[in-house]
Design a protein around this motif. Structure first.
Motif, PDB file in Angstrom:
ATOM      1  N   VAL A 109      -1.748  -7.360   2.826  1.00  0.00           N
ATOM      2  CA  VAL A 109      -1.393  -6.789   1.516  1.00  0.00           C
ATOM      3  C   VAL A 109      -1.508  -7.820   0.391  1.00  0.00           C
ATOM      4  O   VAL A 109      -2.096  -7.524  -0.654  1.00  0.00           O
ATOM      5  CB  VAL A 109       0.014  -6.151   1.575  1.00  0.00           C
ATOM      6  N   PRO A 110      -0.986  -9.059   0.563  1.00  0.00           N
ATOM      7  CA  PRO A 110      -1.098 -10.024  -0.536  1.00  0.00           C
ATOM      8  C   PRO A 110      -2.537 -10.361  -0.928  1.00  0.00           C
ATOM      9  O   PRO A 110      -2.811 -10.589  -2.107  1.00  0.00           O
ATOM     10  CB  PRO A 110      -0.372 -11.264  -0.006  1.00  0.00           C
ATOM     11  N   LEU A 157       0.394  -1.530   0.863  1.00  0.00           N
ATOM     12  CA  LEU A 157       1.831  -1.783   0.808  1.00  0.00           C
ATOM     13  C   LEU A 157       2.614  -0.510   1.106  1.00  0.00           C
ATOM     14  O   LEU A 157       3.591  -0.531   1.875  1.00  0.00           O
ATOM     15  CB  LEU A 157       2.209  -2.338  -0.564  1.00  0.00           C
ATOM     16  N   TYR A 201       1.865 -13.626  -1.114  1.00  0.00           N
ATOM     17  CA  TYR A 201       1.256 -13.573  -2.437  1.00  0.00           C
ATOM     18  C   TYR A 201       1.093 -14.976  -3.021  1.00  0.00           C
ATOM     19  O   TYR A 201       0.040 -15.312  -3.561  1.00  0.00           O
ATOM     20  CB  TYR A 201       2.084 -12.690  -3.378  1.00  0.00           C
ATOM     21  N   GLY A 254      -4.368  -2.624  -2.622  1.00  0.00           N
ATOM     22  CA  GLY A 254      -3.208  -3.398  -2.207  1.00  0.00           C
ATOM     23  C   GLY A 254      -1.933  -2.577  -2.277  1.00  0.00           C
ATOM     24  O   GLY A 254      -1.076  -2.663  -1.391  1.00  0.00           O
ATOM     25  N   CYS A 255      -1.791  -1.787  -3.325  1.00  0.00           N
ATOM     26  CA  CYS A 255      -0.612  -0.920  -3.455  1.00  0.00           C
ATOM     27  C   CYS A 255      -0.598   0.142  -2.362  1.00  0.00           C
ATOM     28  O   CYS A 255       0.459   0.455  -1.807  1.00  0.00           O
ATOM     29  CB  CYS A 255      -0.596  -0.264  -4.831  1.00  0.00           C
ATOM     30  N   LEU A 303      -3.587  -7.583  -3.188  1.00  0.00           N
ATOM     31  CA  LEU A 303      -2.869  -7.655  -4.464  1.00  0.00           C
ATOM     32  C   LEU A 303      -3.376  -8.816  -5.320  1.00  0.00           C
ATOM     33  O   LEU A 303      -3.592  -8.655  -6.528  1.00  0.00           O
ATOM     34  CB  LEU A 303      -1.366  -7.806  -4.215  1.00  0.00           C
ATOM     35  N   PRO A 328      -3.318  -8.909 -10.950  1.00  0.00           N
ATOM     36  CA  PRO A 328      -2.339  -8.173 -11.760  1.00  0.00           C
ATOM     37  C   PRO A 328      -1.876  -8.912 -13.014  1.00  0.00           C
ATOM     38  O   PRO A 328      -1.617  -8.282 -14.038  1.00  0.00           O
ATOM     39  CB  PRO A 328      -1.170  -7.942 -10.797  1.00  0.00           C
ATOM     40  N   GLY A 378      -6.663  -8.220  -6.896  1.00  0.00           N
ATOM     41  CA  GLY A 378      -6.586  -7.237  -7.974  1.00  0.00           C
ATOM     42  C   GLY A 378      -6.299  -7.873  -9.330  1.00  0.00           C
ATOM     43  O   GLY A 378      -6.484  -7.233 -10.363  1.00  0.00           O
TER      44      GLY A 378
END
Length: 164
Positions: free
Chosen positions: A37-38, A7, A126, A3-4, A41, A46, A44
């Motif tokens: 991307v979201p 981004l 997100y 995801g990073c 993320l 976080p 993942g």
């Protein structure tokens, strides 16, 4: 980590460089920031990772990062934003509010405005995917049947728009 990386590519590669010159590239970058991307993320985890990795603050110390994360996740604002109806509404309606109003013309004129749009699309995406498929702790959990219905609906809408 993927995801990073996604981004980084969406905001710091040729997509970002040509986004100001070509509307189609700009839209591709914004949809990547909002819909691709979201997902990476959120999957993942976080918040879970941070809560497991950060040590709790000692009794005689001020709250640390772990306590702040717990506070934000359980805050009244997050209680409202993580409501499935609010998250879906922000996700869907904000795209129309940005692109079909004079707001887009104002924001696209300035670099800071474009960055605000990027942040907005990442945050709304997100929130939406956290409510739908998130593995992190949250206040509102969507049942599996609703998750499947939302996923099928999104696929049908995407498929319908590809025909045009």
């Amino acid at each position: 980590m993927t995801g990073c990386l996604a981004l980084l590519v969406a905001t710091s590669s040729g997509l970002a460089a040509y986004g100001s010159a070509m509307f189609s590239v700009n839209m591709g970058a914004h949809m990547t920031l909002n819909m691709f991307v979201p997902v990476l993320l959120v999957l993942g985890g976080p918040v879970t990772l941070a809560l497991r990795a950060l040590p709790p603050a000692r009794e005689d110390r001020m709250p640390g990062p772990r306590e702040w994360i717990v506070w934000v996740v359980h805050s009244p604002l997050m209680r409202v934003l993580s409501n499935p109806a609010v998250a879906v509404g922000l996700f869907v309606l904000s795209i129309y509010a940005v692109y079909f109003s004079p707001l887009f013309d104002e924001l696209v004129r300035y670099h800071w405005g474009h960055e605000v749009m990027n942040i907005h699309f990442i945050v709304t995406g997100y929130l939406y995917y956290w409510v739908i498929i998130g593995i992190d702790p949250g206040l509102h959990r969507v049942q599996a049947a609703r998750r499947n219905a939302a996923g099928i609906h999104e696929q049908l809408v995407t498929f319908d728009h590809q025909d045009q």
